[in-house]
Scaffold this motif. Structure first.
Motif, PDB file in Angstrom:
ATOM      1  N   GLU A 123       1.708   0.604   1.355  1.00  0.00           N
ATOM      2  CA  GLU A 123       3.082   0.939   0.993  1.00  0.00           C
ATOM      3  C   GLU A 123       4.008   0.348   2.045  1.00  0.00           C
ATOM      4  O   GLU A 123       3.918   0.692   3.228  1.00  0.00           O
ATOM      5  CB  GLU A 123       3.274   2.453   0.911  1.00  0.00           C
ATOM      6  CG  GLU A 123       4.684   2.862   0.525  1.00  0.00           C
ATOM      7  CD  GLU A 123       4.857   4.365   0.459  1.00  0.00           C
ATOM      8  OE1 GLU A 123       5.903   4.820  -0.042  1.00  0.00           O
ATOM      9  OE2 GLU A 123       3.946   5.085   0.912  1.00  0.00           O
ATOM     10  N   VAL A 124       4.888  -0.567   1.617  1.00  0.00           N
ATOM     11  CA  VAL A 124       5.825  -1.212   2.539  1.00  0.00           C
ATOM     12  C   VAL A 124       6.981  -0.254   2.792  1.00  0.00           C
ATOM     13  O   VAL A 124       7.764   0.057   1.892  1.00  0.00           O
ATOM     14  CB  VAL A 124       6.332  -2.545   1.965  1.00  0.00           C
ATOM     15  CG1 VAL A 124       7.328  -3.184   2.932  1.00  0.00           C
ATOM     16  CG2 VAL A 124       5.167  -3.487   1.696  1.00  0.00           C
ATOM     17  N   MET A 125       7.079   0.232   4.023  1.00  0.00           N
ATOM     18  CA  MET A 125       8.123   1.180   4.383  1.00  0.00           C
ATOM     19  C   MET A 125       9.392   0.495   4.871  1.00  0.00           C
ATOM     20  O   MET A 125      10.454   1.115   4.932  1.00  0.00           O
ATOM     21  CB  MET A 125       7.607   2.139   5.463  1.00  0.00           C
ATOM     22  CG  MET A 125       6.444   2.992   5.009  1.00  0.00           C
ATOM     23  SD  MET A 125       6.861   4.021   3.580  1.00  0.00           S
ATOM     24  CE  MET A 125       8.128   5.072   4.285  1.00  0.00           C
ATOM     25  N   GLY A 126       9.298  -0.776   5.225  1.00  0.00           N
ATOM     26  CA  GLY A 126      10.492  -1.472   5.694  1.00  0.00           C
ATOM     27  C   GLY A 126      10.159  -2.872   6.186  1.00  0.00           C
ATOM     28  O   GLY A 126       8.986  -3.272   6.262  1.00  0.00           O
ATOM     29  N   GLU A 127      11.220  -3.596   6.488  1.00  0.00           N
ATOM     30  CA  GLU A 127      11.093  -4.952   7.024  1.00  0.00           C
ATOM     31  C   GLU A 127      12.077  -5.101   8.176  1.00  0.00           C
ATOM     32  O   GLU A 127      13.126  -4.449   8.199  1.00  0.00           O
ATOM     33  CB  GLU A 127      11.396  -5.996   5.943  1.00  0.00           C
ATOM     34  CG  GLU A 127      10.442  -5.966   4.762  1.00  0.00           C
ATOM     35  CD  GLU A 127      10.877  -6.913   3.665  1.00  0.00           C
ATOM     36  OE1 GLU A 127      10.040  -7.696   3.189  1.00  0.00           O
ATOM     37  OE2 GLU A 127      12.073  -6.877   3.300  1.00  0.00           O
ATOM     38  N   ARG A 128      11.743  -5.975   9.106  1.00  0.00           N
ATOM     39  CA  ARG A 128      12.657  -6.219  10.221  1.00  0.00           C
ATOM     40  C   ARG A 128      12.427  -7.619  10.781  1.00  0.00           C
ATOM     41  O   ARG A 128      11.358  -8.211  10.598  1.00  0.00           O
ATOM     42  CB  ARG A 128      12.479  -5.169  11.307  1.00  0.00           C
ATOM     43  CG  ARG A 128      11.207  -5.309  12.108  1.00  0.00           C
ATOM     44  CD  ARG A 128      11.067  -4.183  13.103  1.00  0.00           C
ATOM     45  NE  ARG A 128       9.944  -4.395  14.006  1.00  0.00           N
ATOM     46  CZ  ARG A 128       9.401  -3.445  14.735  1.00  0.00           C
ATOM     47  NH1 ARG A 128       9.865  -2.205  14.648  1.00  0.00           N
ATOM     48  NH2 ARG A 128       8.405  -3.713  15.551  1.00  0.00           N
ATOM     49  N   GLU A 165      -9.780   8.450   0.172  1.00  0.00           N
ATOM     50  CA  GLU A 165      -9.662   7.257  -0.655  1.00  0.00           C
ATOM     51  C   GLU A 165      -8.435   7.347  -1.562  1.00  0.00           C
ATOM     52  O   GLU A 165      -7.986   8.435  -1.923  1.00  0.00           O
ATOM     53  CB  GLU A 165     -10.918   7.069  -1.505  1.00  0.00           C
ATOM     54  CG  GLU A 165     -12.167   6.755  -0.695  1.00  0.00           C
ATOM     55  CD  GLU A 165     -13.379   6.564  -1.580  1.00  0.00           C
ATOM     56  OE1 GLU A 165     -13.269   6.863  -2.789  1.00  0.00           O
ATOM     57  OE2 GLU A 165     -14.429   6.121  -1.082  1.00  0.00           O
ATOM     58  N   GLU A 166      -7.919   6.181  -1.924  1.00  0.00           N
ATOM     59  CA  GLU A 166      -6.762   6.026  -2.808  1.00  0.00           C
ATOM     60  C   GLU A 166      -5.459   6.479  -2.162  1.00  0.00           C
ATOM     61  O   GLU A 166      -4.428   6.526  -2.830  1.00  0.00           O
ATOM     62  CB  GLU A 166      -6.971   6.773  -4.134  1.00  0.00           C
ATOM     63  CG  GLU A 166      -8.230   6.384  -4.892  1.00  0.00           C
ATOM     64  CD  GLU A 166      -8.289   4.897  -5.206  1.00  0.00           C
ATOM     65  OE1 GLU A 166      -7.226   4.303  -5.449  1.00  0.00           O
ATOM     66  OE2 GLU A 166      -9.398   4.331  -5.182  1.00  0.00           O
ATOM     67  N   ARG A 167      -5.482   6.820  -0.863  1.00  0.00           N
ATOM     68  CA  ARG A 167      -4.239   7.134  -0.168  1.00  0.00           C
ATOM     69  C   ARG A 167      -3.569   5.841   0.292  1.00  0.00           C
ATOM     70  O   ARG A 167      -4.181   4.774   0.314  1.00  0.00           O
ATOM     71  CB  ARG A 167      -4.506   8.053   1.025  1.00  0.00           C
ATOM     72  CG  ARG A 167      -4.996   9.445   0.627  1.00  0.00           C
ATOM     73  CD  ARG A 167      -3.908  10.207  -0.098  1.00  0.00           C
ATOM     74  NE  ARG A 167      -4.336  11.529  -0.519  1.00  0.00           N
ATOM     75  CZ  ARG A 167      -4.244  12.620   0.231  1.00  0.00           C
ATOM     76  NH1 ARG A 167      -3.769  12.543   1.463  1.00  0.00           N
ATOM     77  NH2 ARG A 167      -4.632  13.786  -0.240  1.00  0.00           N
ATOM     78  N   LYS A 168      -2.289   5.955   0.691  1.00  0.00           N
ATOM     79  CA  LYS A 168      -1.506   4.781   1.057  1.00  0.00           C
ATOM     80  C   LYS A 168      -1.372   4.652   2.567  1.00  0.00           C
ATOM     81  O   LYS A 168      -1.099   5.637   3.259  1.00  0.00           O
ATOM     82  CB  LYS A 168      -0.117   4.857   0.419  1.00  0.00           C
ATOM     83  CG  LYS A 168      -0.135   4.784  -1.100  1.00  0.00           C
ATOM     84  CD  LYS A 168       1.273   4.862  -1.656  1.00  0.00           C
ATOM     85  CE  LYS A 168       1.263   4.779  -3.179  1.00  0.00           C
ATOM     86  NZ  LYS A 168       2.638   4.861  -3.740  1.00  0.00           N
ATOM     87  N   VAL A 169      -1.554   3.425   3.036  1.00  0.00           N
ATOM     88  CA  VAL A 169      -1.302   3.088   4.431  1.00  0.00           C
ATOM     89  C   VAL A 169       0.089   2.452   4.496  1.00  0.00           C
ATOM     90  O   VAL A 169       0.362   1.456   3.816  1.00  0.00           O
ATOM     91  CB  VAL A 169      -2.363   2.114   4.977  1.00  0.00           C
ATOM     92  CG1 VAL A 169      -2.033   1.717   6.406  1.00  0.00           C
ATOM     93  CG2 VAL A 169      -3.750   2.746   4.902  1.00  0.00           C
ATOM     94  N   GLN A 170       0.971   3.038   5.282  1.00  0.00           N
ATOM     95  CA  GLN A 170       2.348   2.555   5.375  1.00  0.00           C
ATOM     96  C   GLN A 170       2.432   1.411   6.388  1.00  0.00           C
ATOM     97  O   GLN A 170       1.850   1.495   7.475  1.00  0.00           O
ATOM     98  CB  GLN A 170       3.275   3.696   5.785  1.00  0.00           C
ATOM     99  CG  GLN A 170       3.267   4.854   4.793  1.00  0.00           C
ATOM    100  CD  GLN A 170       4.058   6.044   5.283  1.00  0.00           C
ATOM    101  OE1 GLN A 170       4.391   6.146   6.461  1.00  0.00           O
ATOM    102  NE2 GLN A 170       4.375   6.959   4.378  1.00  0.00           N
ATOM    103  N   ILE A 171       3.169   0.369   6.002  1.00  0.00           N
ATOM    104  CA  ILE A 171       3.264  -0.812   6.868  1.00  0.00           C
ATOM    105  C   ILE A 171       4.720  -1.259   6.998  1.00  0.00           C
ATOM    106  O   ILE A 171       5.563  -0.962   6.149  1.00  0.00           O
ATOM    107  CB  ILE A 171       2.410  -1.981   6.326  1.00  0.00           C
ATOM    108  CG1 ILE A 171       2.907  -2.395   4.930  1.00  0.00           C
ATOM    109  CG2 ILE A 171       0.939  -1.604   6.287  1.00  0.00           C
ATOM    110  CD1 ILE A 171       2.212  -3.624   4.377  1.00  0.00           C
ATOM    111  N   ILE A 172       5.000  -1.967   8.097  1.00  0.00           N
ATOM    112  CA  ILE A 172       6.285  -2.618   8.340  1.00  0.00           C
ATOM    113  C   ILE A 172       6.024  -4.121   8.382  1.00  0.00           C
ATOM    114  O   ILE A 172       5.138  -4.583   9.116  1.00  0.00           O
ATOM    115  CB  ILE A 172       6.928  -2.158   9.660  1.00  0.00           C
ATOM    116  CG1 ILE A 172       7.126  -0.635   9.657  1.00  0.00           C
ATOM    117  CG2 ILE A 172       8.249  -2.874   9.891  1.00  0.00           C
ATOM    118  CD1 ILE A 172       8.132  -0.147   8.648  1.00  0.00           C
TER     119      ILE A 172
END
Length: 303
Positions: free
Chosen positions: A128-133, A156-163
């Motif tokens: 899951e994309v939480m943001g960009e910078r 399983e099937e949970r989301k890993v948040q990334i920037i």
């Protein structure tokens, strides 16, 4: 009249045999059997052997009851143990099942977003994309950070948040002031930015929907976020003086609001012995308040 010789003989009375019989000694057993019409017999009295046999039977009955109580107690304990074992097994089974669906979070920082997605899918996780910078040291489209951190466990099937990185900022922050909101969106997108928070302020001297201010300001440097927050003019907002409607019936107040474009909000009912039923006893806002078209009016009515 001549008497017969036989007349002088005394008539013999029958002999009472019952009086001449000797009386037997009194016996309760004999008395008892007299009432039943049979003679007492030796075996009618309990013997010592019969007495001991009765005691032995009583002891056997007591022993049997005691054994039954012990058996019931043992069965109760056994059932309790089986239930406890069953519950423990179920709990352990659930824990194992839950642990079986947990996986270790892999490290995806520094990976391109496509490769990071594939790594997560191998262990049945999502991204899951939480943001960009902006980051001049990390190429565009590469993962800068992640949450949870590598090595943690999650289901399983949970989301890993990334920037994600936007790379080096190549365009200056555009000047959006004075532009309509729709045009400002296009200008920000062409420069590699996007609109962030949009706030509105009532300003009669600036047309409605026009950008009044922005943050960060035009030509700002060392930015991390690609979002530009803007303040938009709400134009001239016509205001109305809140009338005093207390003491009036609810029906008449509703008709008045509809006729004068007032927005009716919540209506609450309460016990007010001194007020007529259905009369407005309180209003929010108070009389004299300057209302806008968007604001609602709440009333409290006597029931």
């Amino acid at each position: 009249m001549t008497k017969r010789p036989d007349d002088d003989r005394t008539t013999a009375r029958p002999h009472d045999s019952t009086k001449s019989q000797a009386r037997l000694p009194y016996s309760p057993t004999a008395r008892k059997h007299e009432s039943t019409g049979r003679e007492a017999r030796p075996h009618d009295r309990p013997t010592a052997q019969q007495h001991h046999s009765t005691k032995r039977k009583a002891r056997m009955r007591g022993s049997t009851i005691h054994e039954q109580i012990l058996i019931v107690g043992q069965l109760t304990v056994l059932v309790g143990v089986l239930i406890a074992v069953g519950l423990s097994s179920a709990y352990l089974g659930m824990r194992l099942a839950v642990r079986g669906t947990e996986v270790e979070v892999p490290s995806i920082a520094g990976k391109p977003v496509g490769e990071a997605t594939e790594i997560l899918e191998r262990v049945h996780l999502k991204r899951e994309v939480m943001g960009e910078r902006f980051d001049p040291e990390i190429p565009r489209g590469v993962v800068i950070s992640q949450h949870p951190q590598p090595g943690r466990t999650m289901k399983e099937e949970r989301k890993v948040q990334i920037i994600l990185s936007l790379g080096t900022k190549t365009h200056p922050v555009p000047d959006l002031r004075g532009s309509p909101l729709r045009v400002a969106r296009l200008m920000a997108s062409d420069a590699g930015f996007e609109l962030g928070n949009i706030s509105e302020i009532s300003m009669s001297e600036i047309p409605k929907g026009q950008i009044v201010q922005q943050f960060p300001p035009p030509d700002s440097k060392d930015l991390l976020s690609p979002k530009i927050d803007v303040l938009v003019s709400g134009g001239f907002l016509e205001r109305y003086v809140m009338p005093d409607v207390t003491g009036q019936s609810l029906n008449s107040v509703v008709l008045y609001f509809e006729k004068n474009a007032f927005k009716l909000g919540n209506i609450r009912y309460g016990d007010y012995p001194d007020a007529a039923r259905g009369a407005v006893v309180k209003q929010f806002p108070e009389p004299g308040y300057l209302l806008t078209e968007q604001e609602t009016i709440n009333l409290e009515v006597a029931r």
